[in-house]
Design a protein around this motif. Structure first.
Motif, PDB file in Angstrom:
ATOM      1  N   ILE A 117       0.459  -1.584  -0.198  1.00 17.23           N
ATOM      2  CA  ILE A 117       0.385   0.115  -0.291  1.00 17.23           C
ATOM      3  C   ILE A 117       1.191   0.622   0.069  1.00 17.23           C
ATOM      4  O   ILE A 117       0.804   2.038  -0.839  1.00 17.23           O
ATOM      5  N   GLU A 118       2.028   1.097   0.752  1.00 16.04           N
ATOM      6  CA  GLU A 118       2.512   2.588   0.962  1.00 16.04           C
ATOM      7  C   GLU A 118       3.224   2.901  -0.578  1.00 16.04           C
ATOM      8  O   GLU A 118       3.410   4.002  -0.620  1.00 16.04           O
ATOM      9  N   VAL A 119       3.597   1.900  -1.551  1.00 17.51           N
ATOM     10  CA  VAL A 119       4.434   1.621  -2.366  1.00 17.51           C
ATOM     11  C   VAL A 119       3.069   2.854  -3.830  1.00 17.51           C
ATOM     12  O   VAL A 119       3.432   3.680  -4.416  1.00 17.51           O
ATOM     13  N   LEU A 120       2.281   2.011  -3.400  1.00 22.87           N
ATOM     14  CA  LEU A 120       0.733   2.375  -4.355  1.00 22.87           C
ATOM     15  C   LEU A 120       1.060   4.045  -4.034  1.00 22.87           C
ATOM     16  O   LEU A 120       0.815   4.707  -4.678  1.00 22.87           O
ATOM     17  N   LYS A 121       1.314   4.283  -2.902  1.00 22.32           N
ATOM     18  CA  LYS A 121       0.604   6.402  -2.051  1.00 22.32           C
ATOM     19  C   LYS A 121       1.528   6.618  -2.709  1.00 22.32           C
ATOM     20  O   LYS A 121       1.239   7.566  -3.220  1.00 22.32           O
ATOM     21  N   ARG A 122       2.887   6.377  -2.745  1.00 18.82           N
ATOM     22  CA  ARG A 122       3.493   7.090  -3.297  1.00 18.82           C
ATOM     23  C   ARG A 122       3.847   7.260  -5.108  1.00 18.82           C
ATOM     24  O   ARG A 122       4.543   7.873  -5.277  1.00 18.82           O
ATOM     25  N   GLU A 123       3.335   6.243  -5.306  1.00 19.15           N
ATOM     26  CA  GLU A 123       3.237   6.402  -6.802  1.00 19.15           C
ATOM     27  C   GLU A 123       2.003   7.198  -7.857  1.00 19.15           C
ATOM     28  O   GLU A 123       1.709   7.140  -8.476  1.00 19.15           O
ATOM     29  N   GLY A 124       0.977   7.801  -6.591  1.00 19.91           N
ATOM     30  CA  GLY A 124      -0.352   8.377  -6.537  1.00 19.91           C
ATOM     31  C   GLY A 124      -1.368   7.129  -7.244  1.00 19.91           C
ATOM     32  O   GLY A 124      -1.993   7.986  -8.274  1.00 19.91           O
ATOM     33  N   LEU A 125      -1.200   5.766  -6.369  1.00 17.84           N
ATOM     34  CA  LEU A 125      -2.065   5.177  -7.479  1.00 17.84           C
ATOM     35  C   LEU A 125      -3.208   4.848  -6.146  1.00 17.84           C
ATOM     36  O   LEU A 125      -4.611   4.720  -6.386  1.00 17.84           O
ATOM     37  N   VAL A 126      -3.179   5.313  -4.923  1.00 13.93           N
ATOM     38  CA  VAL A 126      -4.015   5.194  -4.433  1.00 13.93           C
ATOM     39  C   VAL A 126      -3.566   6.323  -2.967  1.00 13.93           C
ATOM     40  O   VAL A 126      -2.429   6.844  -2.951  1.00 13.93           O
ATOM     41  N   SER A 127      -5.067   7.050  -2.626  1.00 13.57           N
ATOM     42  CA  SER A 127      -5.440   8.181  -2.275  1.00 13.57           C
ATOM     43  C   SER A 127      -4.575   7.630  -0.547  1.00 13.57           C
ATOM     44  O   SER A 127      -4.094   9.508   0.330  1.00 13.57           O
ATOM     45  N   MET A 128      -5.089   6.444   0.696  1.00 14.82           N
ATOM     46  CA  MET A 128      -4.764   6.503   2.030  1.00 14.82           C
ATOM     47  C   MET A 128      -4.230   5.457   2.355  1.00 14.82           C
ATOM     48  O   MET A 128      -3.449   4.563   1.527  1.00 14.82           O
ATOM     49  N   SER A 129      -3.088   5.249   3.599  1.00  8.30           N
ATOM     50  CA  SER A 129      -2.478   4.331   3.922  1.00  8.30           C
ATOM     51  C   SER A 129      -3.349   3.103   3.898  1.00  8.30           C
ATOM     52  O   SER A 129      -4.593   3.481   4.697  1.00  8.30           O
ATOM     53  N   ASN A 130      -3.527   2.577   4.398  1.00 10.09           N
ATOM     54  CA  ASN A 130      -4.336   1.006   5.218  1.00 10.09           C
ATOM     55  C   ASN A 130      -4.335   1.447   6.405  1.00 10.09           C
ATOM     56  O   ASN A 130      -6.023   1.296   6.744  1.00 10.09           O
ATOM     57  N   GLU A 131      -3.619   2.520   7.097  1.00  2.74           N
ATOM     58  CA  GLU A 131      -4.307   2.812   8.620  1.00  2.74           C
ATOM     59  C   GLU A 131      -5.414   3.388   8.701  1.00  2.74           C
ATOM     60  O   GLU A 131      -6.466   3.563   9.048  1.00  2.74           O
ATOM     61  N   GLU A 132      -5.286   4.748   7.629  1.00  4.05           N
ATOM     62  CA  GLU A 132      -6.315   5.882   6.588  1.00  4.05           C
ATOM     63  C   GLU A 132      -7.394   5.200   6.824  1.00  4.05           C
ATOM     64  O   GLU A 132      -8.764   5.489   7.088  1.00  4.05           O
ATOM     65  N   MET A 133      -6.951   3.938   5.897  1.00  2.01           N
ATOM     66  CA  MET A 133      -8.666   3.306   5.155  1.00  2.01           C
ATOM     67  C   MET A 133      -8.708   2.358   6.293  1.00  2.01           C
ATOM     68  O   MET A 133     -10.259   2.974   6.401  1.00  2.01           O
ATOM     69  N   ARG A 134      -8.427   1.930   7.498  1.00  7.48           N
ATOM     70  CA  ARG A 134      -9.014   1.389   8.208  1.00  7.48           C
ATOM     71  C   ARG A 134     -10.210   2.388   9.038  1.00  7.48           C
ATOM     72  O   ARG A 134     -10.779   1.864   9.763  1.00  7.48           O
ATOM     73  N   GLN A 135      -8.886   3.510   9.364  1.00  4.42           N
ATOM     74  CA  GLN A 135      -9.481   4.266  10.557  1.00  4.42           C
ATOM     75  C   GLN A 135     -11.175   5.448  10.366  1.00  4.42           C
ATOM     76  O   GLN A 135     -11.759   4.742  10.685  1.00  4.42           O
TER      77      GLN A 135
END
Lengths: 63, 275
Positions: B205-223
């Motif tokens: 998920i971190e790498v997806l976020k770095r590449e602009g492919l997702v906007s939230m980290s997994n903890e942000e999504m869980r919260q």
């Protein structure tokens, strides 16, 4: 079961007047709106209303 | 024959004319393929399991609505799966038309078997649906436009499904028997859904976020997920093992069973039931 009541469904197509389309039973106005939206989906409506049946005042009764 | 009716090219460009979406980082591409398979399979199996109850809801209205929701879910899986073939990744997971089409499933284990009761339908729509939606929100502004556009369209349709699921929770929890049944199903599913977003700081998920492919980290999504589902469950007097930490402004959920977690397939490994 959670008590349900009747709601009348009114819809209007683009360039057409509002008309009575049917009814749904639901436990809340929000549920009634969801059921009406999902069940009466034969057109892309311009407008849709649900009204509790008990709120309708009958002015003329059929003979 | 390659001729197409004149004028259709602009509306529906041929597959060969689409520019291939490129991701430089192989890890990001692998994570993206996995993410799409996970979204597609959860939509597919949620639709499939709910469809098996589409003639048995407690009210004619909730039954008819259930059938419509099923169509939506299966439709969502069908718009997501083609992305797997579009990405430059060898041997991506195949699209599912039938549940035996592929041995490896990327859906939560709660959806493995046909549901035994209406309470499973309610729990799945109330807990799996919102989780999928949080991830779709995270990709709705993705650099991968084809995924972002589809996610936006699905989320638009999901507003109705979310309202429907909320109504089902209130309906079933209205009496004590229904509330107890829902509590049992939530007990079976809730931890799996908390795990579903992955361990905090998970590399994929971190790498997806770095590449602009997702906007939230997994903890942000869980919260975000917990903020959506917990208030409704509490209103329905269904207990869940989470608490809001006022000082930290976050949900606390204790230790999760990561030793039983399959990171690739995003599911808890459950022992197979003996026949």
């Amino acid at each position: 079961m959670r008590p349900v009541e009747n709601y009348e469904v009114f819809t209007a197509r683009p360039d057409r007047p509002l008309r009575h389309n049917g009814n749904v039973r639901a436990a809340s106005p929000r549920d009634a709106a969801v059921y009406a939206h999902l069940m009466y989906d034969e057109w892309r409506w311009r407008e849709m209303f649900v009204v509790p049946s008990k709120a309708l005042v009958r002015v003329i009764r059929p003979e | 024959m390659s001729e197409r009716p004149e004028g259709t090219e602009e509306i529906a460009p041929a597959r060969s004319s689409m520019e291939e979406f490129m991701v430089e980082d192989d890890e990001a591409l692998a994570a993206l393929v996995n993410l799409i398979a996970v979204l597609g399979d959860n939509e597919y199996f949620l639709g499939r399991r709910v469809s098996e109850w589409a003639d048995a809801g407690p009210l004619l209205e909730s039954t008819a609505a259930c059938a419509a929701i099923t169509q939506d879910k299966l439709g969502h899986s069908r718009v997501l799966y083609p992305l797997l073939e579009e990405l430059p990744w060898p041997n991506p997971p195949t699209s599912l038309q039938g549940e035996q089409d592929r041995r490896r499933r990327y859906s939560v284990s709660f959806l493995d078997e046909p549901f035994k009761s209406w309470s499973n339908v309610v729990a799945a729509l109330a807990l799996v649906g919102p989780a999928v939606n949080v991830v779709l929100e995270s990709v709705a502004t993705s650099k991968y436009e084809n995924l972002a556009k589809r996610a936006q369209r699905i989320l638009d349709e999901e507003r109705l499904t979310s309202a429907y699921a909320e109504g089902l929770v209130r309906q079933i929890a209205y009496n004590e028997r229904g509330r107890k049944l829902l509590q049992e199903r939530v007990d079976e599913l809730f931890l799996e859904m908390l795990c579903w977003f992955g361990p905090e700081g998970e590399e994929g998920i971190e790498v997806l976020k770095r590449e602009g492919l997702v906007s939230m980290s997994n903890e942000e999504m869980r919260q975000t997920y917990l903020s959506r589902v917990v208030p409704l469950l509490k209103e329905a007097r269904v207990e869940v093992p989470v608490e809001w930490d006022e000082r930290e402004q976050r949900w606390e959920y204790g230790d999760l069973p990561w030793n039983e977690w399959n990171q690739l397939q995003r599911r808890l490994q459950r022992p197979k039931k003996s026949a």
